[in-house]
Design a protein around this motif. Structure first.
Motif, PDB file in Angstrom:
ATOM      1  N   ARG A  34       0.911  -1.117   0.022  1.00  0.00           N
ATOM      2  CA  ARG A  34       0.062   0.039  -0.043  1.00  0.00           C
ATOM      3  C   ARG A  34       0.809   1.471  -0.082  1.00  0.00           C
ATOM      4  NH1 ARG A  34      -5.507  -0.547   1.303  1.00  0.00           N
ATOM      5  NH2 ARG A  34      -6.183  -2.532   1.557  1.00  0.00           N
ATOM      6  N   CYS A  35       0.240   2.399  -0.634  1.00  0.00           N
ATOM      7  CA  CYS A  35       0.982   3.539  -0.717  1.00  0.00           C
ATOM      8  C   CYS A  35       1.196   4.277   0.824  1.00  0.00           C
ATOM      9  CB  CYS A  35       0.264   4.631  -1.714  1.00  0.00           C
ATOM     10  SG  CYS A  35       0.856   6.262  -1.785  1.00  0.00           S
ATOM     11  N   PRO A  36       2.263   4.622   1.231  1.00  0.00           N
ATOM     12  CA  PRO A  36       2.533   5.030   2.540  1.00  0.00           C
ATOM     13  C   PRO A  36       2.049   6.565   2.709  1.00  0.00           C
ATOM     14  CG  PRO A  36       4.630   5.340   1.211  1.00  0.00           C
ATOM     15  CD  PRO A  36       3.503   4.702   0.467  1.00  0.00           C
ATOM     16  N   ILE A  37       1.300   7.156   1.775  1.00  0.00           N
ATOM     17  CA  ILE A  37       0.667   8.339   1.879  1.00  0.00           C
ATOM     18  C   ILE A  37      -0.702   8.382   1.876  1.00  0.00           C
ATOM     19  CG2 ILE A  37       0.472  10.817   1.093  1.00  0.00           C
ATOM     20  CD1 ILE A  37       3.305   9.979   2.432  1.00  0.00           C
ATOM     21  N   CYS A  38      -1.533   7.599   0.904  1.00  0.00           N
ATOM     22  CA  CYS A  38      -2.862   7.490   0.872  1.00  0.00           C
ATOM     23  C   CYS A  38      -3.317   6.200   1.040  1.00  0.00           C
ATOM     24  CB  CYS A  38      -3.203   7.730  -0.873  1.00  0.00           C
ATOM     25  SG  CYS A  38      -2.808   6.608  -1.963  1.00  0.00           S
ATOM     26  N   ASP A  39      -2.453   5.384   1.130  1.00  0.00           N
ATOM     27  CA  ASP A  39      -2.852   3.724   1.833  1.00  0.00           C
ATOM     28  C   ASP A  39      -3.643   2.979   0.799  1.00  0.00           C
ATOM     29  OD1 ASP A  39      -2.420   1.923   4.096  1.00  0.00           O
ATOM     30  OD2 ASP A  39      -4.434   2.045   4.369  1.00  0.00           O
ATOM     31  N   ILE A  56       5.197   3.763  -3.907  1.00  0.00           N
ATOM     32  CA  ILE A  56       4.677   4.927  -3.551  1.00  0.00           C
ATOM     33  C   ILE A  56       3.989   5.493  -4.930  1.00  0.00           C
ATOM     34  CG2 ILE A  56       6.519   6.437  -3.924  1.00  0.00           C
ATOM     35  CD1 ILE A  56       5.293   8.286  -1.571  1.00  0.00           C
ATOM     36  N   HIS A  57       2.815   6.063  -4.957  1.00  0.00           N
ATOM     37  CA  HIS A  57       2.210   6.764  -6.132  1.00  0.00           C
ATOM     38  C   HIS A  57       2.993   7.996  -6.263  1.00  0.00           C
ATOM     39  CE1 HIS A  57      -1.544   4.985  -4.521  1.00  0.00           C
ATOM     40  NE2 HIS A  57      -1.429   4.423  -5.933  1.00  0.00           N
ATOM     41  N   GLU A  58       3.285   8.379  -7.609  1.00  0.00           N
ATOM     42  CA  GLU A  58       4.013   9.551  -8.262  1.00  0.00           C
ATOM     43  C   GLU A  58       3.146  10.662  -7.503  1.00  0.00           C
ATOM     44  OE1 GLU A  58       5.187  10.261 -12.612  1.00  0.00           O
ATOM     45  OE2 GLU A  58       5.310   8.199 -12.238  1.00  0.00           O
ATOM     46  N   LYS A  59       1.942  10.713  -7.633  1.00  0.00           N
ATOM     47  CA  LYS A  59       1.185  11.825  -7.138  1.00  0.00           C
ATOM     48  C   LYS A  59       1.432  12.348  -5.781  1.00  0.00           C
ATOM     49  CE  LYS A  59      -3.568   9.769  -6.930  1.00  0.00           C
ATOM     50  NZ  LYS A  59      -3.306   9.035  -5.832  1.00  0.00           N
ATOM     51  N   CYS A  60       1.270  11.026  -4.928  1.00  0.00           N
ATOM     52  CA  CYS A  60       1.634  11.099  -3.582  1.00  0.00           C
ATOM     53  C   CYS A  60       3.102  11.657  -3.127  1.00  0.00           C
ATOM     54  CB  CYS A  60       1.180   9.824  -2.869  1.00  0.00           C
ATOM     55  SG  CYS A  60      -0.666   9.477  -2.956  1.00  0.00           S
ATOM     56  N   MET A  61       4.173  11.098  -3.981  1.00  0.00           N
ATOM     57  CA  MET A  61       5.419  11.435  -3.820  1.00  0.00           C
ATOM     58  C   MET A  61       5.561  13.089  -3.703  1.00  0.00           C
ATOM     59  SD  MET A  61       8.601  10.221  -3.021  1.00  0.00           S
ATOM     60  CE  MET A  61       9.887  11.207  -2.782  1.00  0.00           C
TER      61      MET A  61
HETATM   62 ZN    ZN Z   1      -0.707   7.052  -2.857  1.00  0.00          ZN
END
Ligand code: ZN
Ligand code: ZN
Length: 263
Positions: A34-39, A56-61
């Motif tokens: 799972r993405c560490p920012i949006c889960d 991680i998603h590019e947009k979340c990075m």
């Molecule tokens: Zn994300």
């Protein structure tokens, strides 16, 4: 003395790596990262053993603030002015550790990410933190050449309550990428301190005195890399460095996932 490996040993090592990679591929399919920012679950391009995984998603990075040059040459805080060497904290405090680095500024999305990592069993986020550490600081690690990674220990009572030490999870992921071994036995937290959040630097110092105990390390290591989740004033890192240096360590380096702004 240099010990040469036999062909059989080399073949066994290769086999072990391949088996580990297959195991990891299966785990990645059963328990998707799972993405560490949006889960949200991360969609992978490939689950082949050894193929890179998206962490991680590019947009979340783009939502998180990374620490970049110029940095404080002592603690690694972000600096605004190229002409400065030290952050405002390090101008006032003389740290016992030798040098420190961090990855992200502790604000907004990272506060949430760290909270889930520490308290909501999101141990998998360490894969992203460690991969980013490797990308950003591998050259630094090669330069300082630590003998071992030691995670900032938690008091046994706290581990029992929480179930795991997040710094150790991060240390283990970093060890997998760098090949530097982890030691979670030599250093212990012997006093269960209250949360340090509300305290001043001096109060933190007094509270942390004699909180850590390490065995004698004269013959074991010379250089140690301490890892932690969040760096605030450096009091914890200094208290540990003091103990480690008394026990024979020459140099102590620190690495934290997050840090304050420092300017
Ligand atoms: Zn994300
Ligand atoms: Zn500094």
């Amino acid at each position: 003395m240099v010990k040469f490996r036999t062909m059989r040993e080399v073949n066994n090592m290769k086999k072990e790596t391949i088996i580990n990679e297959i195991k990891e591929s299966i785990l990645d399919i059963v328990y998707p990262l799972r993405c560490p920012i949006c889960d949200e679950i991360l969609v992978q391009k490939s689950f082949l053993p050894g193929a890179p995984r998206i962490k991680i998603h590019e947009k979340c990075m783009k939502k998180i603030t990374t620490i970049n040059e110029p940095m404080c040459i002592k603690c690694g805080h972000q600096l605004l002015d190229e002409g400065l060497e030290y952050c405002s904290d390090c101008k006032k405090i003389s740290h016992i550790f030798n040098q420190g680095k961090s990855l992200f500024v502790y604000k907004n999305e990272m506060v949430k990410s760290m909270y889930s990592f520490k308290y909501s069993n999101k141990r998998e986020y360490a894969k992203f933190y460690a991969e980013y550490t490797y990308k950003k600081y591998n050259q630094w690690l090669q330069r300082i050449q630590p003998d071992v990674i030691i995670p900032v220990p938690m008091h046994p009572k706290k581990i029992k309550k929480r179930g795991y030490n997040q710094s150790e999870i991060y240390a283990r992921e970093l060890s997998r990428l760098t090949g530097i071994p982890v030691d979670n036995k030599s250093l212990k937290r012997v006093v269960n301190t209250k949360p340090l959040k509300e305290l001043t630097t001096q109060q933190r110092k007094n509270m942390l005195k004699k909180s850590f105990y390490s065995e004698n390390l004269f013959n074991k290591y010379k250089k140690i890399l301490l890892v932690d989740d969040i760096y605030t004033t450096g009091s914890t890192m200094d208290a540990i460095s003091e103990e480690l240096k008394i026990k024979g360590i020459e140099r102590v380096y620190c690495l934290s996932i997050c840090t304050g702004k420092g300017y």
